[in-house]
Enzyme design. Structure first.
Site, mmCIF file in Angstrom:
data_model
loop_
_atom_site.group_PDB
_atom_site.id
_atom_site.type_symbol
_atom_site.label_atom_id
_atom_site.label_comp_id
_atom_site.label_asym_id
_atom_site.label_seq_id
_atom_site.Cartn_x
_atom_site.Cartn_y
_atom_site.Cartn_z
ATOM 1 N N THR A 33 0.844 -1.196 0.000
ATOM 2 C CA THR A 33 0.000 0.000 0.000
ATOM 3 C C THR A 33 0.879 1.246 0.000
ATOM 4 O OG1 THR A 33 -1.766 -1.169 1.177
ATOM 5 C CG2 THR A 33 -1.814 1.231 1.250
ATOM 6 N N GLY A 74 -4.256 -5.971 -1.310
ATOM 7 C CA GLY A 74 -5.390 -6.730 -0.774
ATOM 8 C C GLY A 74 -5.331 -8.206 -1.131
ATOM 9 N N ARG A 78 -5.227 -11.375 1.442
ATOM 10 C CA ARG A 78 -6.172 -12.511 1.399
ATOM 11 C C ARG A 78 -5.432 -13.833 1.216
ATOM 12 N NH1 ARG A 78 -8.785 -8.487 -1.274
ATOM 13 N NH2 ARG A 78 -8.111 -9.187 -3.338
ATOM 14 N N THR A 84 -6.838 -7.626 7.858
ATOM 15 C CA THR A 84 -7.206 -7.028 9.129
ATOM 16 C C THR A 84 -8.058 -5.792 8.854
ATOM 17 O OG1 THR A 84 -5.293 -5.537 9.245
ATOM 18 C CG2 THR A 84 -5.005 -7.756 10.184
ATOM 19 N N ASP A 95 -5.178 4.503 -1.001
ATOM 20 C CA ASP A 95 -5.740 4.761 -2.330
ATOM 21 C C ASP A 95 -6.121 6.221 -2.506
ATOM 22 O OD1 ASP A 95 -5.428 2.269 -3.466
ATOM 23 O OD2 ASP A 95 -7.498 1.633 -3.129
#
Length: 191
Positions: A33, A74, A78, A84, A95
């Site tokens: 991220t 993401g 997964r 979390t 984002d």
């Protein structure tokens, strides 16, 4: 009306080997991220500092990296069982920060009011999707001018120098995208 978002499953499949390598190395989804935000900031710097068309290649490459990191964070969480609530929050904040960072690259190229308007408009589709999700509807993504289309438009500006027309397209297209999502959610939540 999913726009380029319809390609996401295909794109995610292309990145599956990268996800596997990142998982084996224990890379944190949160680091991806952050890397997406850094890539967006790099694209903004290239857009602001390099003339068109010299800005095109670095802007396009950094925005492609930004989209890859947005897809990978993401999915990696997964795949590795590391999802979390904090990670979901960080993902959304990352984002929005990346969206705004990219558009900040237009500050030396266009009037402040237009850059600000495009920045606000660009965040609206996500806020609508998040509000719908909070109300119990499925998350709605895609276009006509979603994240992928905005990145493509910024690359066009970097190649052409058409900062003002591209910002107008981003602002109007993002407002239209928010309206389309809102109308879909209104129907979805009525059921």
């Amino acid at each position: 009306m999913n726009g380029l978002y319809a390609l996401k499953p295909w794109y995610a499949d292309r990145l599956s080997g990268v996800r596997g390598a990142l998982a084996r190395r224990g890379v944190s989804p949160d680091a991806l991220t952050a890397a997406g935000v850094v890539s967006a900031a790099g694209a903004a710097a290239a857009l602001a500092l390099l003339p068109a068309p010299l800005a095109a290649l670095p802007v396009a490459a950094l925005l492609a990296a930004r989209l890859a990191f947005a897809n990978l964070d993401g999915a990696l969480a997964r795949d590795t069982g590391r999802t979390t609530r904090r990670g979901a929050l960080l993902n959304e904040l990352g984002d929005r920060a990346a969206d705004l960072a990219v558009l900040a690259g237009f500050l030396p190229l266009a009037p402040l009011w237009l850059v600000s308007t495009a920045g606000l408009a660009a965040t609206l589709p996500s806020w609508v999707a998040l509000a719908g999700s909070a109300a119990g509807a499925p998350r709605r993504n895609g276009g006509p001018v979603g994240k992928t289309e905005r990145c493509l438009l910024v690359a066009v500006a970097a190649a052409s120098g058409w900062a003002v027309p591209v910002l107008l397209l981003i602002a109007i297209g993002s407002l239209l995208t928010a309206a389309v999502r809102c109308a879909w959610l209104w129907r979805e939540l009525a059921a």
